[in-house]
Design an enzyme around this catalytic site. Sequence first.
Site, PDB file in Angstrom:
ATOM      1  N   THR A   1      -9.367  10.909  -0.294  1.00 43.42           N
ATOM      2  CA  THR A   1      -9.625   9.921  -1.347  1.00 43.42           C
ATOM      3  C   THR A   1     -11.052   9.398  -1.286  1.00 43.42           C
ATOM      4  OG1 THR A   1      -7.297   9.281  -1.386  1.00 43.42           O
ATOM      5  CG2 THR A   1      -8.855   7.706  -2.291  1.00 43.42           C
TER       6      THR A   1
ATOM      7  N   LYS B   1      -2.575   1.872  11.738  1.00 43.27           N
ATOM      8  CA  LYS B   1      -3.665   1.559  10.801  1.00 43.27           C
ATOM      9  C   LYS B   1      -3.145   0.717   9.639  1.00 43.27           C
ATOM     10  CE  LYS B   1      -5.129   5.954  10.389  1.00 43.27           C
ATOM     11  NZ  LYS B   1      -4.735   6.818  11.510  1.00 43.27           N
ATOM     12  N   LYS B   2      -1.940   1.036   9.148  1.00 47.58           N
ATOM     13  CA  LYS B   2      -1.389   0.284   8.025  1.00 47.58           C
ATOM     14  C   LYS B   2      -0.998  -1.133   8.443  1.00 47.58           C
ATOM     15  CE  LYS B   2      -2.128   3.366   5.008  1.00 47.58           C
ATOM     16  NZ  LYS B   2      -3.192   3.094   4.000  1.00 47.58           N
TER      17      LYS B   2
ATOM     18  N   ARG C   1      -5.794  14.150  20.991  1.00 48.53           N
ATOM     19  CA  ARG C   1      -4.669  14.963  20.490  1.00 48.53           C
ATOM     20  C   ARG C   1      -5.175  16.172  19.712  1.00 48.53           C
ATOM     21  NH1 ARG C   1      -2.065  11.302  16.719  1.00 48.53           N
ATOM     22  NH2 ARG C   1      -0.655  13.024  16.279  1.00 48.53           N
TER      23      ARG C   1
ATOM     24  N   SER D   1       0.212   6.699  14.767  1.00 49.01           N
ATOM     25  CA  SER D   1      -1.160   6.794  14.257  1.00 49.01           C
ATOM     26  C   SER D   1      -1.249   6.253  12.832  1.00 49.01           C
ATOM     27  CB  SER D   1      -1.627   8.245  14.305  1.00 49.01           C
ATOM     28  OG  SER D   1      -2.930   8.381  13.760  1.00 49.01           O
TER      29      SER D   1
ATOM     30  N   ASP E   1       0.852  -1.202   0.000  1.00 46.92           N
ATOM     31  CA  ASP E   1       0.000   0.000   0.000  1.00 46.92           C
ATOM     32  C   ASP E   1       0.877   1.237   0.000  1.00 46.92           C
ATOM     33  OD1 ASP E   1      -2.273   1.584   0.066  1.00 46.92           O
ATOM     34  OD2 ASP E   1      -2.768   1.146   2.162  1.00 46.92           O
ATOM     35  N   LYS E   2       0.233   2.361  -0.226  1.00 48.20           N
ATOM     36  CA  LYS E   2       0.875   3.677  -0.172  1.00 48.20           C
ATOM     37  C   LYS E   2       0.025   4.567   0.710  1.00 48.20           C
ATOM     38  CE  LYS E   2       0.006   7.937  -2.029  1.00 48.20           C
ATOM     39  NZ  LYS E   2      -1.329   8.582  -2.112  1.00 48.20           N
ATOM     40  N   HIS E   3       0.660   5.439   1.457  1.00 42.29           N
ATOM     41  CA  HIS E   3      -0.070   6.405   2.273  1.00 42.29           C
ATOM     42  C   HIS E   3       0.558   7.782   2.099  1.00 42.29           C
ATOM     43  CE1 HIS E   3      -2.671   7.825   5.491  1.00 42.29           C
ATOM     44  NE2 HIS E   3      -1.635   8.463   5.995  1.00 42.29           N
ATOM     45  N   SER E   4      -0.276   8.797   2.070  1.00 43.08           N
ATOM     46  CA  SER E   4       0.201  10.173   1.898  1.00 43.08           C
ATOM     47  C   SER E   4      -0.174  11.012   3.108  1.00 43.08           C
ATOM     48  CB  SER E   4      -0.427  10.780   0.636  1.00 43.08           C
ATOM     49  OG  SER E   4      -0.171  12.174   0.570  1.00 43.08           O
TER      50      SER E   4
END
Length: 439
Positions: free
Chosen positions: A123, A190-191, A171, A186, A83-86
């Site tokens: 997204t 999740k990933k 937070r 954080s 996967d990719k996360h931004s």
Amino acid sequence: MFLPQEIIRKKRDRHELSEADIAAFVQGVTAGQVTDSQIAALAMAVFFNDMSVAERVAMTRAMRDSGQVLEWRSLNLPGPVVDKHSTGGVGDLTSLLLGPMVAACGGFVPMISGRGLGHTGGTLDKLDAIPGYNTAPDIDTFRRLVREVGVVIIGQTAQLAPADKRIYAVRDVTATVESVAMITASILSKKLSAGLDALVMDVKAGSGAFMPTFEKSVELAESIVSVGNGAGMKTAALLTDMNQSLAPCAGNAIEIRCTIDYLTGKQRPTRLHEVTMALSARMLLVSGLAQTETEARSKLQQALDSGHAAARFAHMVTSLGGPADLLEAPDRYLAVAPVAVPVIAPRNGYIHTVDCRGLGLTVVSLGGGRHRAEDGIDYAVGLTDLAELGQRIEAGQPIAMVHARDNDAAQQGVASVLAAYQFADTAPTLPPTVYRDIS
């Protein structure tokens, strides 16, 4: 006996927390034994005293284990789960592009994405612009479709990393969001809960970035790579530019149109293509689907040119309830704003700087984003034909188009876009599209 205040005191006094300390605290958060004020106290202690890499790994794993962790081995997938996360940006629709591209190259991409908040687009909001698309299938359906389609983009379920949701909410109202240690935990909890073999992180730098300075963006990228690898997930990061909108457009249905144009080969904006290819190639390399950058890029270009990537996107859309002919007839399904007004350049010159955050907030003010999590969204509105940094402009030439619900909103949008663009008589030095590869 579990006493949250003792763990808080330990971190307050600059001592390193043990894995057992962190696990007990996070379990207490999930079970309701730890109060919001105690979460806030620990978050503030971490904000000021930081966490070592070992502490960050322990926090990430504990938050991952606070809920369901997806497993893929039982499905006997014939490829890696990647996967990719931004960190978020404006006009950044790379997830919609690279997911199908990597799937067409043999990867399996279970992408759990978020909604927009603040100046960045989400997204899921873009996908919600597609009539019928279900961003919240049950987990069994999600797993089945990942196996069948290769890429599925949905929203976070309540079962994945529930401790993170509670900790983040505290937070958010206690001025501790900016802690790199807590941001790292954080994101990665999740990933990791998605059961990934590998992750590529896209950390933005520039006027539209989440992190306040270039140095902080570097710090976050390095932290994510160290902690992700330390937690047993192959992790790499790219530092990419967000000093202007990544695509020459921003807005939900507008970006779905751009996605379709890109995947079908109608139009591939240069900067968007560069970042998408760089991230996709990194995904193939870190997951073992390619051995060299050249091989990775060749496979990805073939996935685009053959139409296989576009077919994966279409299959994902229909599998989740969207129209079967979206790619062939997007105008039949995607909302169009009733008012479109050009933004006219006030003078000759070069576009010298762009307040990218300002452009994102313009989309929000048009109704295309949220001020609060519960706000609704107008999928039709946004910006198109955005002029780029360094572009030579003549007075009277359009530098953008504003797509709005009514004339008043359009005129306010025009003023906001003009305020975001600064002109000069000489061309600026352009920032690189990709600053750095951190792995």
